[in-house]
Design a protein around this motif. Structure first.
Motif, mmCIF file in Angstrom:
data_model
loop_
_atom_site.group_PDB
_atom_site.id
_atom_site.type_symbol
_atom_site.label_atom_id
_atom_site.label_comp_id
_atom_site.label_asym_id
_atom_site.label_seq_id
_atom_site.Cartn_x
_atom_site.Cartn_y
_atom_site.Cartn_z
ATOM 1 N N ASP A 98 -3.479 14.945 2.478
ATOM 2 C CA ASP A 98 -3.994 13.717 3.085
ATOM 3 C C ASP A 98 -3.189 12.500 2.642
ATOM 4 O O ASP A 98 -2.858 11.632 3.446
ATOM 5 N N ASP A 99 -2.873 12.421 1.360
ATOM 6 C CA ASP A 99 -2.086 11.290 0.857
ATOM 7 C C ASP A 99 -0.658 11.313 1.406
ATOM 8 O O ASP A 99 -0.100 10.261 1.736
ATOM 9 N N TYR A 141 6.223 17.377 -1.259
ATOM 10 C CA TYR A 141 5.983 16.481 -0.135
ATOM 11 C C TYR A 141 5.807 17.190 1.203
ATOM 12 O O TYR A 141 5.709 16.531 2.234
ATOM 13 N N HIS A 153 -2.790 17.460 -1.856
ATOM 14 C CA HIS A 153 -2.275 16.104 -1.655
ATOM 15 C C HIS A 153 -1.841 15.847 -0.211
ATOM 16 O O HIS A 153 -1.217 14.822 0.077
ATOM 17 N N GLU A 211 0.833 -1.207 0.000
ATOM 18 C CA GLU A 211 0.000 0.000 0.000
ATOM 19 C C GLU A 211 0.869 1.259 0.000
ATOM 20 O O GLU A 211 0.582 2.223 -0.723
ATOM 21 N N THR A 212 1.935 1.254 0.791
ATOM 22 C CA THR A 212 2.851 2.387 0.855
ATOM 23 C C THR A 212 3.493 2.639 -0.503
ATOM 24 O O THR A 212 3.548 3.779 -0.973
ATOM 25 N N ALA A 217 -0.894 10.196 4.937
ATOM 26 C CA ALA A 217 -1.183 8.755 4.951
ATOM 27 C C ALA A 217 0.088 7.958 4.676
ATOM 28 O O ALA A 217 0.340 6.924 5.311
ATOM 29 N N TRP A 218 0.903 8.435 3.729
ATOM 30 C CA TRP A 218 2.158 7.748 3.422
ATOM 31 C C TRP A 218 3.061 7.698 4.658
ATOM 32 O O TRP A 218 3.654 6.668 4.965
ATOM 33 N N ARG A 247 1.862 6.764 -6.946
ATOM 34 C CA ARG A 247 0.835 7.736 -7.377
ATOM 35 C C ARG A 247 1.276 9.164 -7.098
ATOM 36 O O ARG A 247 1.140 10.048 -7.951
ATOM 37 N N LEU A 248 1.811 9.390 -5.896
ATOM 38 C CA LEU A 248 2.272 10.739 -5.548
ATOM 39 C C LEU A 248 3.409 11.184 -6.457
ATOM 40 O O LEU A 248 3.437 12.333 -6.918
ATOM 41 N N LEU A 277 0.958 4.063 -3.033
ATOM 42 C CA LEU A 277 0.684 5.474 -2.751
ATOM 43 C C LEU A 277 1.857 6.344 -3.180
ATOM 44 O O LEU A 277 1.672 7.401 -3.794
ATOM 45 N N LYS A 278 3.073 5.899 -2.908
ATOM 46 C CA LYS A 278 4.267 6.662 -3.291
ATOM 47 C C LYS A 278 4.354 6.786 -4.821
ATOM 48 O O LYS A 278 4.685 7.855 -5.343
#
Length: 127
Positions: A56-57, A46, A54, A23-24, A60-61, A30-31, A27-28
């Motif tokens: 929240d993402d 970042y 961004h 999942e990490t 979350a990361w 996508r970012l 997400l990374k």
């Protein structure tokens, strides 16, 4: 194969670790794709204070990375002979692990009680 409840806890920890790691990483990726498309510098993109769309993402990361560190710490504790049975890993994973290994995998007399509890969806086995 004989596995103690502590061994089963390690399996649950490592299963969770690899789920969180996947999942990490997703997400990374996508970012990073968004950052590159926007042409933003790493430091600016970042920083959740500077990148509200961004934030929240990004946060979350960071939470996922912290969870990975905590899970690996539990695995290291097990590796040093420590008991990690009390860790708070989702118990359905433990039940799935017991089913995968077979009820005979437990060596401390909890097999019968655990077998009964496995049938209850989403409930943790009783100690």
């Amino acid at each position: 194969m004989n596995a103690s409840p502590n061994d089963l806890a390690l399996i649950a920890v490592m299963r969770r670790y690899f789920l969180v790691k996947d999942e990490t990483n997703a997400l990374k990726r996508r970012l990073e794709a968004v950052r590159k498309d926007a042409g933003e510098e790493i430091d600016r993109f970042y920083d959740p204070r500077l990148n509200a769309p961004h934030a929240d993402d990004i946060l979350a990361w960071h939470r996922l990375r912290k969870e990975q560190e905590e899970l690996m710490s539990l695995a290291a504790q097990w590796g040093r002979g420590g008991n990690i049975e009390a860790c708070h890993i989702e118990m359905p994973t433990l039940a799935e692990t017991v089913q995968m290994l077979g009820i005979h995998a437990l060596t401390d007399g909890r097999a019968a009680a655990l077998a009964k509890d496995i049938g209850r969806a989403g409930e943790a086995p009783k100690p």
